[in-house]
Design a protein around this motif. Sequence first.
Motif, PDB file in Angstrom:
ATOM      1  N   HIS A   1      45.775 -78.878-110.572  1.00  0.00           N
ATOM      2  CA  HIS A   1      44.429 -78.340-110.827  1.00  0.00           C
ATOM      3  C   HIS A   1      43.439 -78.721-109.715  1.00  0.00           C
ATOM      4  CE1 HIS A   1      45.334 -76.680-114.738  1.00  0.00           C
ATOM      5  NE2 HIS A   1      45.824 -77.834-115.156  1.00  0.00           N
ATOM      6  N   SER A   2      43.897 -78.718-108.470  1.00  0.00           N
ATOM      7  CA  SER A   2      42.994 -78.986-107.361  1.00  0.00           C
ATOM      8  C   SER A   2      43.347 -78.081-106.186  1.00  0.00           C
ATOM      9  CB  SER A   2      43.082 -80.457-106.926  1.00  0.00           C
ATOM     10  OG  SER A   2      44.247 -80.681-106.149  1.00  0.00           O
ATOM     11  N   LYS A   3      42.458 -78.016-105.200  1.00  0.00           N
ATOM     12  CA  LYS A   3      42.727 -77.167-104.046  1.00  0.00           C
ATOM     13  C   LYS A   3      43.831 -77.730-103.163  1.00  0.00           C
ATOM     14  CE  LYS A   3      39.114 -79.226-101.108  1.00  0.00           C
ATOM     15  NZ  LYS A   3      37.877 -78.947-100.332  1.00  0.00           N
ATOM     16  N   SER A   4      44.157 -79.023-103.351  1.00  0.00           N
ATOM     17  CA  SER A   4      45.221 -79.646-102.553  1.00  0.00           C
ATOM     18  C   SER A   4      46.561 -79.640-103.283  1.00  0.00           C
ATOM     19  CB  SER A   4      44.842 -81.080-102.183  1.00  0.00           C
ATOM     20  OG  SER A   4      44.680 -81.870-103.347  1.00  0.00           O
ATOM     21  N   ILE A   5      46.700 -78.792-104.275  1.00  0.00           N
ATOM     22  CA  ILE A   5      47.946 -78.721-105.037  1.00  0.00           C
ATOM     23  C   ILE A   5      49.114 -78.413-104.093  1.00  0.00           C
ATOM     24  CG2 ILE A   5      47.745 -76.249-105.614  1.00  0.00           C
ATOM     25  CD1 ILE A   5      48.792 -77.025-108.436  1.00  0.00           C
ATOM     26  N   ARG A   6      50.238 -79.090-104.325  1.00  0.00           N
ATOM     27  CA  ARG A   6      51.381 -78.957-103.435  1.00  0.00           C
ATOM     28  C   ARG A   6      52.639 -79.437-104.156  1.00  0.00           C
ATOM     29  NH1 ARG A   6      48.315 -83.293-102.739  1.00  0.00           N
ATOM     30  NH2 ARG A   6      49.264 -85.342-102.302  1.00  0.00           N
ATOM     31  N   VAL A   7      53.779 -79.133-103.552  1.00  0.00           N
ATOM     32  CA  VAL A   7      55.052 -79.623-104.076  1.00  0.00           C
ATOM     33  C   VAL A   7      55.550 -80.728-103.159  1.00  0.00           C
ATOM     34  CG1 VAL A   7      56.324 -77.770-102.888  1.00  0.00           C
ATOM     35  CG2 VAL A   7      57.405 -79.033-104.765  1.00  0.00           C
ATOM     36  N   GLU A   8      55.991 -81.811-103.773  1.00  0.00           N
ATOM     37  CA  GLU A   8      56.583 -82.921-103.032  1.00  0.00           C
ATOM     38  C   GLU A   8      58.070 -82.948-103.309  1.00  0.00           C
ATOM     39  OE1 GLU A   8      56.114 -87.786-102.769  1.00  0.00           O
ATOM     40  OE2 GLU A   8      56.071 -86.791-104.714  1.00  0.00           O
ATOM     41  N   CYS A   9      58.883 -82.820-102.270  1.00  0.00           N
ATOM     42  CA  CYS A   9      60.325 -82.996-102.397  1.00  0.00           C
ATOM     43  C   CYS A   9      60.639 -84.462-102.128  1.00  0.00           C
ATOM     44  CB  CYS A   9      61.074 -82.102-101.408  1.00  0.00           C
ATOM     45  SG  CYS A   9      62.864 -82.368-101.432  1.00  0.00           S
ATOM     46  N   ARG A  10      61.227 -85.126-103.111  1.00  0.00           N
ATOM     47  CA  ARG A  10      61.502 -86.559-103.029  1.00  0.00           C
ATOM     48  C   ARG A  10      62.965 -86.858-102.690  1.00  0.00           C
ATOM     49  NH1 ARG A  10      57.763 -89.831-104.971  1.00  0.00           N
ATOM     50  NH2 ARG A  10      59.284 -91.367-105.703  1.00  0.00           N
TER      51      ARG A  10
ATOM     52  N   ILE B   1      58.642 -85.126 -98.632  1.00  0.00           N
ATOM     53  CA  ILE B   1      58.053 -83.997 -97.907  1.00  0.00           C
ATOM     54  C   ILE B   1      57.111 -83.233 -98.828  1.00  0.00           C
ATOM     55  CG2 ILE B   1      58.516 -81.819 -96.726  1.00  0.00           C
ATOM     56  CD1 ILE B   1      61.179 -82.982 -95.824  1.00  0.00           C
ATOM     57  N   HIS B   2      55.835 -83.189 -98.455  1.00  0.00           N
ATOM     58  CA  HIS B   2      54.823 -82.425 -99.184  1.00  0.00           C
ATOM     59  C   HIS B   2      54.640 -81.085 -98.468  1.00  0.00           C
ATOM     60  CE1 HIS B   2      53.101 -85.912-101.568  1.00  0.00           C
ATOM     61  NE2 HIS B   2      53.902 -86.506-100.688  1.00  0.00           N
ATOM     62  N   MET B   3      54.513 -80.021 -99.249  1.00  0.00           N
ATOM     63  CA  MET B   3      54.440 -78.705 -98.623  1.00  0.00           C
ATOM     64  C   MET B   3      53.570 -77.761 -99.443  1.00  0.00           C
ATOM     65  SD  MET B   3      57.628 -76.282 -97.385  1.00  0.00           S
ATOM     66  CE  MET B   3      58.224 -77.602 -96.332  1.00  0.00           C
ATOM     67  N   SER B   4      52.871 -76.892 -98.716  1.00  0.00           N
ATOM     68  CA  SER B   4      52.102 -75.815 -99.348  1.00  0.00           C
ATOM     69  C   SER B   4      52.031 -74.650 -98.373  1.00  0.00           C
ATOM     70  CB  SER B   4      50.692 -76.288 -99.720  1.00  0.00           C
ATOM     71  OG  SER B   4      49.961 -76.647 -98.561  1.00  0.00           O
TER      72      SER B   4
END
Length: 453
Positions: free
Chosen positions: A342-351, A261-264
């Motif tokens: 370091h990008s505008k698409s920075i996000r956290v991925e829960c694995r 799950i990727h989230m921002s």
Amino acid sequence: MPYTLAELRKDVAAGAIDTVLVAFPDMQGRMIGKRLQAEFFLETANDETHGCDYLLADDIDMEPVPGYEAANWGKGYGDFVMKPDLTTLMKATWLEGTAIVLCDLSDHHHHEPVAHSPRAILKRQLDRLAAMGYTANAATELEFYLFDDDYRTIAQKGYRSAQTAGDYIQDYHIFQTTKEEGVMRALRKHLQASGIPVESSKGEWGPGQEEINVKYADALTMADRHVVLKNATKEIAWAQGKAVTFMAKWDFGLAGSSSHIHMSLADKSGKPLFADGKGDRGMSPLMQHFMAGQLAYAREITYFLAPYVNSYKRFQAGTFAPTKAIWSPDNRTAGFRLCGEHSKSIRVECRIGGADLNPYLALAALIAAGIKGIEDKLPLEPAFVGDAYTTKKLREIPKTLREATDTLRKSKMLKDAFGEAVVGHYVHTAEWEQFEYDRRVTDWELKRGFERS
């Protein structure tokens, strides 16, 4: 573009659509509902229809489970209202003449939302975010195994010796996935035509294992897409005489199937809020607090990422499934991975999550933990570097459903976020799953002990 009620009317009048599948996501993340004649849906049922409340008080076998407060024999298992959310209306192009709409559930008497329904749980957390001025974007990668046998054949084999569509590891493997393209092309094509934008499919680490990715969206839309995608995958495979499984670990010797799950977060205008060029690795303070909350409460929310006994058999070292609830930049041994550094698409991925998770519950739990991190301004612990599988003294993911249930039962954070009754409802669900497993005699026990014990 969304499919509208006006377009449905035109398609019904033209004879292109004759059936509307009216469904809601149940506790297991399945589409549960009924098929309505399209004319009846347009005349009456686009406002509401009804279903039995045992459907949120049963197990994966759809057996009514004793002991729930919300629905039981003493209360007579009455109705709840299924209220179509017309923003979810879509064609199901893989089914002849069919449209789909997803529903919210409300009490038959006072018409308040059914608090323990998965869609209501997620919407409550999104309302909390909205009150803080935030929206959540998410994407759920989904893995599954494809089999050349159909479901009935596999069942008649006792779920042994099912023939996977591939014979060797096929991670990113073009030739092997060409053999599976009959199902996968149909899946991509029909999802796209039905209003679910597809990015890609690819081979995964197991023989016959595939991954499908659809475009990120707001968290509620993503959860809706996820449940439709799973249902469509099964139906398209079935129509071609094949089968798929979303079990987290269907075979001891093969890779498990995940749902990363990727989230921002963004503001109400859609501006991303996780990127900060001056922040550590490009992370804003908001992102750091959000991630810190997910890490701090990772053990308490694990049940919503791994809801079955089988789910915990996926957490094995050296299999690309995490065993530690720590974060690391672009490191697939960690439970949480920083993506888009370091990008505008920075996000956290829960694995942590398996393919068997309920996306509404998983997203809601991750958001609740993130909100707590923001509220308490939790500092983000240092990034882990190295092999998390072999490094000692790191925060462990619960190793069993029993352990995860215990952490869920004790979670003040989740009781505050979801409500004590809602947490109690899912604790009971987890306990029943464990009870049903504990009293069964498995093939492994028979093979190991029948003669030798």
